[in-house]
Scaffold this motif. Sequence first.
Motif, PDB file in Angstrom:
ATOM      1  N   VAL A  39     -14.270 -20.876 -13.055  1.00  0.00           N
ATOM      2  CA  VAL A  39     -14.420 -21.137 -14.477  1.00  0.00           C
ATOM      3  C   VAL A  39     -14.796 -19.836 -15.159  1.00  0.00           C
ATOM      4  O   VAL A  39     -15.442 -18.968 -14.565  1.00  0.00           O
TER       5      VAL A  39
ATOM      6  N   PRO B  49     -17.206 -30.292 -11.414  1.00  0.00           N
ATOM      7  CA  PRO B  49     -16.859 -29.143 -12.260  1.00  0.00           C
ATOM      8  C   PRO B  49     -17.758 -29.034 -13.485  1.00  0.00           C
ATOM      9  O   PRO B  49     -18.251 -27.956 -13.802  1.00  0.00           O
ATOM     10  N   GLU B  50     -18.001 -30.157 -14.171  1.00  0.00           N
ATOM     11  CA  GLU B  50     -18.777 -30.084 -15.409  1.00  0.00           C
ATOM     12  C   GLU B  50     -20.205 -29.646 -15.143  1.00  0.00           C
ATOM     13  O   GLU B  50     -20.807 -28.923 -15.935  1.00  0.00           O
ATOM     14  N   LEU B  51     -20.754 -30.064 -14.000  1.00  0.00           N
ATOM     15  CA  LEU B  51     -22.123 -29.662 -13.684  1.00  0.00           C
ATOM     16  C   LEU B  51     -22.166 -28.181 -13.294  1.00  0.00           C
ATOM     17  O   LEU B  51     -23.024 -27.427 -13.749  1.00  0.00           O
TER      18      LEU B  51
ATOM     19  N   TYR C 115     -20.163 -25.827 -14.162  1.00  0.00           N
ATOM     20  CA  TYR C 115     -19.943 -24.999 -15.347  1.00  0.00           C
ATOM     21  C   TYR C 115     -21.253 -24.840 -16.124  1.00  0.00           C
ATOM     22  O   TYR C 115     -21.671 -23.724 -16.445  1.00  0.00           O
ATOM     23  N   ALA C 116     -21.926 -25.970 -16.379  1.00  0.00           N
ATOM     24  CA  ALA C 116     -23.172 -25.902 -17.149  1.00  0.00           C
ATOM     25  C   ALA C 116     -24.222 -25.058 -16.413  1.00  0.00           C
ATOM     26  O   ALA C 116     -24.910 -24.232 -17.026  1.00  0.00           O
ATOM     27  N   LEU C 117     -24.339 -25.238 -15.115  1.00  0.00           N
ATOM     28  CA  LEU C 117     -25.358 -24.490 -14.365  1.00  0.00           C
ATOM     29  C   LEU C 117     -25.014 -23.003 -14.284  1.00  0.00           C
ATOM     30  O   LEU C 117     -25.901 -22.143 -14.352  1.00  0.00           O
TER      31      LEU C 117
ATOM     32  N   VAL D 193     -23.376 -21.303 -16.488  1.00  0.00           N
ATOM     33  CA  VAL D 193     -23.657 -20.708 -17.801  1.00  0.00           C
ATOM     34  C   VAL D 193     -25.173 -20.525 -17.966  1.00  0.00           C
ATOM     35  O   VAL D 193     -25.641 -19.478 -18.419  1.00  0.00           O
TER      36      VAL D 193
END
Lengths: 314, 436
Positions: free
Chosen positions: B117, B288-290, B292-294, B296
Amino acid sequence: MPIEIPKDKWPGSVQTVTLGATAAEGGTRTKTVTVGGQTSMPFMHFEAPAPHPPVVAIEIKSKRPEDWSPLLAETWGEAMDAPAKWAAKAQEAGADLLVLALTLNDTPESAVAATKAVLSASGLPLIVFGPGQVEKDNELLVAVAEAAKGEKIGLGICEDKNYRTIVATALANGHVVTARAPMDVNLSKQLNILITDMGLPLDRILMDPTTGALGYGMEYGYSVMERLRLAALQGDRMTQLPMIVTVGFEAWKAKEAKVGEGVPAAWGDWKRRAIHWETITAMALIESGADILVLRHPESVALIKAAIAELIPA
Amino acid sequence: MALSGIQIYKLLPQTNCKECGYPTCLAFAMKLAAKQAELSACPYVSEESKKQLAESAAPPIRLVTLKGPEGEVKAGNEVCLFRHEKTFYNKPGLFIRLQASDPNLAEKVRQAAAYKVSYVGIDFTVDGFAIQADGDLGAAVKTVRSVTGRPLILMGDPASLPAGLEACSGETPMIYAADASNWEALADLAAKYKAALAVKGASLDEIADLTQKIQAKGVEDMVLDLGGKTLGDWLTLSTQVRRLALKNFRPLGYPVIALAAGGEKEPLVAAQAIAKYAGFVVLDTFSPELLYALLVLRENIYTDPQKPIQVQPGIYEINKPTAESPVLVTTNFSITYFAVANEVEGSGLPAWLVVCDAEGMSVLTAWAAGKFDAERIAKSIKGFDVASKVSQKRLVLPGHVAVLSGELEEELPDWEIKVGPREAVDLPAYMKQVLA
Ligand code: B12
Ligand code: SF4
């Protein structure tokens, strides 16, 4: 071999601030919320117990917001059309207090009507935010402050440009102000000095250090908050105020939360990503000293409340 | 703690023989303290002094590096408690935990290893894999290695671990985890396979005790698992360890590993670990969403507070612009630049993007600080000779600085100044409607 754990002993402490007034106190709230009172960095209970853990507010609007993420519209549904319904639903969702955000389309009459509707629909303490344009804020907030006299609501956003009017009406009507400065320790201090110079006592000021969302400047707010809290504990009187952060507003502005289509596949599931955006921003700011977290999604509220419960000793 | 010149002087022979190239031992000691000389230049230092000097020069939190055939993850070497005091250096490695017994192991690794990502132009991936030895660990390591060469954490007991370690010998994995009952056997394995060793215990006392015993057996690279059942317990322990380590308490001067352990709480446990001092974070869920957030969050927390991430000012071509394409203006703060560039790129519409030097600040910050005004924008337009690229001189300002349009018209009289939307998300629609 027993280790000697270093403990910080601070000369200063954070001021306590109470929002809301019950019947006994001249208002109509069924409960009040008190924040602040810490004498150590966040959750360092082994040094000193913190009397008041962080609390969660839910943000509702006076009028159905057209630019909110569809995910929020989906979860709040029809309640978004009427502040009273929305307030009741937010209370059910576990809010400790409510934030009513007014819009540029509000008139003093509609703002007062929305405030009264919320106050009668829910017994929770309330903070009312203007739309964020100096003149409009002054016009709306003065009317709201007068109409809610005795309820000890929070009035925001009080900035260097408009603090005089808002502080004056808070003084006259027994309210609390939320003082916002743009991510800068000295600007926060300065604003607090100006406000207290007008005669508002420290136990009626909340400090909003300004927050960015995860990925959009969050780290600046994070460090400013740590620095403000350290200064407070070192005894700097004008930084010793509880901190309020508008996490929902910032996180749901981010594309990650707002948009479901046409984004990289690596961003994953939209809804869960949006909740992560709000909760992870909130979690980081809890660690850096937030006392009131203003959130938007009920699932985020549940997750953050559970996290706060785990951060304080059983 | 680093020693002062005087303290170092006391450990030198004090004969002023000058063989080190300095006139006196004291002069040499001063140079050593300033890290401008090497101790090896003095042939006469005693072994005891060498040892003391080496110890004092070691960083308060040991740098531990895990290595695989592809990539490495470093943790440790941190110097402060709050990022504003200096910066945080080594981003915690994010590992995904897998079960050796999982029949879909290969597929799961493939998915997670393929994850990539991008945030402000930086590509992030999963840093490595933790494999739980609930089945044949040797076979599992081979399966993982057939897909990816990223660093490993092997989680098991003295009986199950050797097969896994054998299967990745020559690498530097982490062994998880030594406790009071098995530390001798695991320390032997760590020494034999040159692995890092995670250490856990019921209290910091017990952990410190174990690290000292294990170090005495010759294992230097250790990682601490602090336990901590609740978020509050873990935060307390992690903070205590960081403080003690920074005060040079050697037995706890190692990076920390946090096991986020799945479930609803996992995102917040991992977020706390990233903000509050973990060197390695192990997730049970590949999502994936987790991630990505972590990732960032990790980038945000580990950004040097003194230097905003910036892009080079200049004129950027998006989607092969031509002489008819519009000119968009923005600042050189990475977050701002990529917010705009990604939107325009995603829309498929061609544009020239002029990035002004606003000292790495966002649009409104730069505007408020006087680093993004009509004069500066005009200077960029002229400096980058934008006029020579286009036939139709249309310049689009960010909506947030609409107030600049009047002044800019004066600065650039032959340009048509347009005010774009406030948020980049709305740029594609704007470009289709207004600029078509
Ligand atoms: C992080 C931040 C900082 C950081 C700086 C970060 C940086 N490197 O820029 C710090 C803490 C250092 C900082 C400092 C200041 N800040 Co500041 N800061 C913020 C904050 C929280 C977020 C800014 C951000 O990063 N946004 C994200 C980026 C991506 O947004 P953006 O650049 O605007 O880009 C978006 C749009 O503009 C659009 N866009 C961008 N380019 C283009 C181009 C076109 C053509 C189009 C159509 C659209 C478009 O797309 C992007 C995504 O939608 C905001 C408040 C907020 N929450 O927004 C305040 C804010 C910008 N800051 C503000 C101020 C006043 C300051 C200071 C002057 C305070 C002071 N006196 O110290 C200083 C100035 C700096 C200095 N003197 O050194 C004010 C500005 C007020 C105003 N309206 O004038 C704000 C709005 C806070 C507030 N409410 O008061 N700040
Ligand atoms: S070589 Fe060693 S003993 Fe000789 S002057 Fe240098 S430091 Fe002193």
